[in-house]
Design an enzyme around this catalytic site. Structure first.
Site, mmCIF file in Angstrom:
data_model
loop_
_atom_site.group_PDB
_atom_site.id
_atom_site.type_symbol
_atom_site.label_atom_id
_atom_site.label_comp_id
_atom_site.label_asym_id
_atom_site.label_seq_id
_atom_site.Cartn_x
_atom_site.Cartn_y
_atom_site.Cartn_z
ATOM 1 N N ASN A 1 0.871 -1.178 0.000
ATOM 2 C CA ASN A 1 0.000 0.000 0.000
ATOM 3 C C ASN A 1 0.910 1.230 0.000
ATOM 4 O O ASN A 1 1.502 1.553 1.020
ATOM 5 C CB ASN A 1 -0.888 -0.037 1.256
ATOM 6 C CG ASN A 1 -1.673 1.248 1.443
ATOM 7 O OD1 ASN A 1 -1.754 2.081 0.537
ATOM 8 N ND2 ASN A 1 -2.253 1.419 2.624
ATOM 9 N N TRP A 2 0.991 1.868 -1.146
ATOM 10 C CA TRP A 2 1.931 2.992 -1.275
ATOM 11 C C TRP A 2 1.404 4.302 -0.710
ATOM 12 O O TRP A 2 2.116 5.305 -0.717
ATOM 13 C CB TRP A 2 2.299 3.178 -2.752
ATOM 14 C CG TRP A 2 3.342 2.222 -3.234
ATOM 15 C CD1 TRP A 2 3.950 1.232 -2.518
ATOM 16 C CD2 TRP A 2 3.911 2.168 -4.547
ATOM 17 N NE1 TRP A 2 4.859 0.563 -3.307
ATOM 18 C CE2 TRP A 2 4.856 1.126 -4.555
ATOM 19 C CE3 TRP A 2 3.711 2.899 -5.722
ATOM 20 C CZ2 TRP A 2 5.609 0.800 -5.685
ATOM 21 C CZ3 TRP A 2 4.453 2.570 -6.839
ATOM 22 C CH2 TRP A 2 5.393 1.538 -6.826
ATOM 23 N N LYS A 3 0.137 4.308 -0.309
ATOM 24 C CA LYS A 3 -0.439 5.548 0.246
ATOM 25 C C LYS A 3 -0.166 6.716 -0.700
ATOM 26 O O LYS A 3 -0.137 6.523 -1.912
ATOM 27 C CB LYS A 3 0.083 5.777 1.665
ATOM 28 C CG LYS A 3 -0.043 4.512 2.510
ATOM 29 C CD LYS A 3 0.151 4.701 3.968
ATOM 30 C CE LYS A 3 -0.021 3.353 4.660
ATOM 31 N NZ LYS A 3 0.009 3.433 6.106
ATOM 32 N N HIS B 1 -9.500 1.362 4.521
ATOM 33 C CA HIS B 1 -8.249 1.478 5.277
ATOM 34 C C HIS B 1 -8.470 2.413 6.464
ATOM 35 O O HIS B 1 -9.224 3.379 6.368
ATOM 36 C CB HIS B 1 -7.146 2.030 4.367
ATOM 37 C CG HIS B 1 -5.801 1.970 5.012
ATOM 38 N ND1 HIS B 1 -5.371 2.934 5.893
ATOM 39 C CD2 HIS B 1 -4.818 1.050 4.939
ATOM 40 C CE1 HIS B 1 -4.163 2.602 6.321
ATOM 41 N NE2 HIS B 1 -3.800 1.473 5.769
ATOM 42 N N GLU C 1 -6.813 4.730 7.673
ATOM 43 C CA GLU C 1 -6.554 6.155 7.408
ATOM 44 C C GLU C 1 -7.764 6.786 6.732
ATOM 45 O O GLU C 1 -8.047 7.968 6.924
ATOM 46 C CB GLU C 1 -5.289 6.305 6.551
ATOM 47 C CG GLU C 1 -4.035 6.116 7.397
ATOM 48 C CD GLU C 1 -2.830 5.581 6.637
ATOM 49 O OE1 GLU C 1 -2.809 5.643 5.398
ATOM 50 O OE2 GLU C 1 -1.905 5.092 7.313
ATOM 51 N N GLU D 1 -5.728 -4.806 10.297
ATOM 52 C CA GLU D 1 -4.728 -3.765 10.527
ATOM 53 C C GLU D 1 -5.037 -3.016 11.815
ATOM 54 O O GLU D 1 -5.840 -2.081 11.817
ATOM 55 C CB GLU D 1 -4.753 -2.774 9.353
ATOM 56 C CG GLU D 1 -4.386 -3.413 8.034
ATOM 57 C CD GLU D 1 -3.670 -2.411 7.140
ATOM 58 O OE1 GLU D 1 -2.609 -2.766 6.628
ATOM 59 O OE2 GLU D 1 -4.158 -1.279 6.988
ATOM 60 N N SER E 1 3.187 -2.005 10.255
ATOM 61 C CA SER E 1 4.631 -2.075 10.497
ATOM 62 C C SER E 1 5.250 -3.433 10.149
ATOM 63 O O SER E 1 6.129 -3.925 10.857
ATOM 64 C CB SER E 1 4.960 -1.668 11.937
ATOM 65 O OG SER E 1 4.558 -0.331 12.170
ATOM 66 N N GLY F 1 2.784 -1.110 4.219
ATOM 67 C CA GLY F 1 2.829 0.310 3.853
ATOM 68 C C GLY F 1 4.262 0.748 3.592
ATOM 69 O O GLY F 1 4.849 0.480 2.545
ATOM 70 N N GLY F 2 4.859 1.403 4.581
ATOM 71 C CA GLY F 2 6.189 1.999 4.450
ATOM 72 C C GLY F 2 7.231 1.093 3.806
ATOM 73 O O GLY F 2 7.969 1.526 2.908
HETATM 74 P P1 PGA Z 1 2.723 0.409 7.576
HETATM 75 O O1 PGA Z 1 1.269 0.594 6.906
HETATM 76 O O2 PGA Z 1 3.265 -0.892 7.055
HETATM 77 O O3 PGA Z 1 3.516 1.592 7.125
HETATM 78 O O4 PGA Z 1 2.506 0.379 9.052
HETATM 79 C C1 PGA Z 1 0.419 -0.488 6.693
HETATM 80 C C2 PGA Z 1 -0.863 -0.022 6.070
HETATM 81 O O5 PGA Z 1 -1.332 1.055 6.447
HETATM 82 O O6 PGA Z 1 -1.449 -0.681 5.184
#
Ligand code: PGA
Length: 244
Positions: free
Chosen positions: A4-6, A90, A92, A162, A208, A229-230
């Site tokens: 997930n590149w956000k 998600h 967010e 998540e 994470s 994500g990151g």
């Molecule tokens: P993260 O994000 O790996 O940076 O914690 C995961 C996600 O939000 O899908």
């Protein structure tokens, strides 16, 4: 394994990522790989992934096919850009953009209708966990986001657990905590759709996930994959997660 590149990487950066990443996962046939860039970078990602086993997904969609919905993008538009998946609900989006179980359900139905595989996100906040409501929240998310789906429709979705307190914080859920939550999801699904559906459902863990914790997470039979994500932004780091 889904990345997930956000809100990172424009089209040129997307192309550059794939130039390196493709070679690193060429022989990774043990899992499906999906990368979810921003909508604007979808065409670049689709072009760069062509001829590989890497699927491309969007990070959100709107439930109508078209119409006066300024700023929104529909399932058929995402599909016609060549994407196969879409992340829905998600945390967010729940936190900053008012996403609710109701909107997630409508979007899940729209994604299925457009021929996209929905990755439906569920998970509790720190406050909910600390006040003993983890299980209630997970069940409420699962129930609310898929209520009324037929067994056939349900068979086409993926869940991502998540925990909000683990996203982007560096605090990974322990493999045991994640597996417990996945069991809550699967038990709920068993109750609604039966044993076979519960068994075939794939649940990704997200929060994470890094190259150095993926092995232990994946050692839990309950954990079928990861939503990253990151650590999915760097080709070497995401490839080492894929090739755990
Ligand atoms: P993260 O994000 O790996 O940076 O914690 C995961 C996600 O939000 O899908």
């Amino acid at each position: 394994m889904a990345g997930n590149w956000k809100m990172y990487k424009n089209a040129a950066e997307t192309t550059r990522f794939f130039e390196q990443f493709r070679g690193l996962v060429e022989r990774s046939e043990h899992c499906e790989i999906v990368i979810c860039p921003t909508c604007l970078s979808l065409p670049a990602a689709v072009a760069a992934a062509q001829g590989s086993r890497i699927g491309i997904g969007a990070q959100n969609l709107f439930w109508a096919k078209e119409g006066a919905y300024t700023g929104e993008v529909s399932g058929p538009m995402i599909r016609s850009a060549g994407a196969s998946h879409v992340i829905i609900g998600h945390s967010e989006r729940r936190q900053y953009f008012g996403e609710t179980n109701e909107s997630v359900l409508k979007k899940t139905l729209a994604a299925l209708e457009a021929g996209l595989t929905p990755i439906v996100c569920v998970g509790e906040t720190l406050e909910q966990r600390e006040t003993g409501r983890t299980e209630t929240v997970i069940v409420d998310h699962c129930q609310g986001c898929t209520s009324g789906l037929t067994a056939d429709q349900f068979a086409k979705i993926l869940f991502a657990y998540e925990p909000v307190w683990a996203i982007g914080t560096g605090k990974t859920a322990t493999p045991e905590i994640a597996a417990d939550a996945h069991r809550v999801v699967r038990n709920h699904v068993r109750g609604v759709y039966g044993q076979a559906s519960a068994d075939q459902l794939r649940i990704l863990y997200g929060g994470s996930v890094k190259p150095d914790n993926i092995k232990k997470l994946m050692a839990q039979p309950e954990i079928d994959g990861a939503l990253v994500g990151g650590a999915s932004l760097d080709p070497i780091s995401f490839a080492s997660i894929v090739n755990f």
